[in-house]
Design a protein around this motif. Sequence first.
Motif, PDB file in Angstrom:
ATOM      1  N   ARG A  44       0.849  -1.185   0.000  1.00  0.00           N
ATOM      2  CA  ARG A  44       0.000   0.000   0.000  1.00  0.00           C
ATOM      3  C   ARG A  44       0.887   1.238   0.000  1.00  0.00           C
ATOM      4  O   ARG A  44       1.960   1.252   0.593  1.00  0.00           O
ATOM      5  N   SER A  46       0.334   3.911   1.590  1.00  0.00           N
ATOM      6  CA  SER A  46       0.451   4.405   2.967  1.00  0.00           C
ATOM      7  C   SER A  46       1.556   3.669   3.718  1.00  0.00           C
ATOM      8  O   SER A  46       2.283   4.272   4.514  1.00  0.00           O
ATOM      9  N   THR A  47       1.714   2.372   3.450  1.00  0.00           N
ATOM     10  CA  THR A  47       2.794   1.600   4.069  1.00  0.00           C
ATOM     11  C   THR A  47       4.139   2.047   3.539  1.00  0.00           C
ATOM     12  O   THR A  47       5.088   2.263   4.309  1.00  0.00           O
ATOM     13  N   GLU A  49       4.849   4.937   2.287  1.00  0.00           N
ATOM     14  CA  GLU A  49       5.092   6.278   2.815  1.00  0.00           C
ATOM     15  C   GLU A  49       5.609   6.215   4.249  1.00  0.00           C
ATOM     16  O   GLU A  49       6.574   6.907   4.601  1.00  0.00           O
TER      17      GLU A  49
END
Length: 72
Positions: A44, A46-47, A49
């Motif tokens: 992901r 978000s991961t 990041e």
Amino acid sequence: MPVIVTLDGILAARGLTLTELSQAVDITMANLSILKTGKAKAIRFSTLEAICTALDCQPGDILSFTADGETA
């Protein structure tokens, strides 16, 4: 697999362990281990990041692409 994960190298360069990264980004050791060994099928944003923020790096520092049959 043409996408190569070089998380080990970045961790070593930063003097961090997988356990410390796990705690910093609040991701399980199991999930980070799957990513580190290149067995992950997806990640992901978000991961990615969170990992890049914790390691002060760019996505290209931990992921690279090679054509099938080439060595990294």
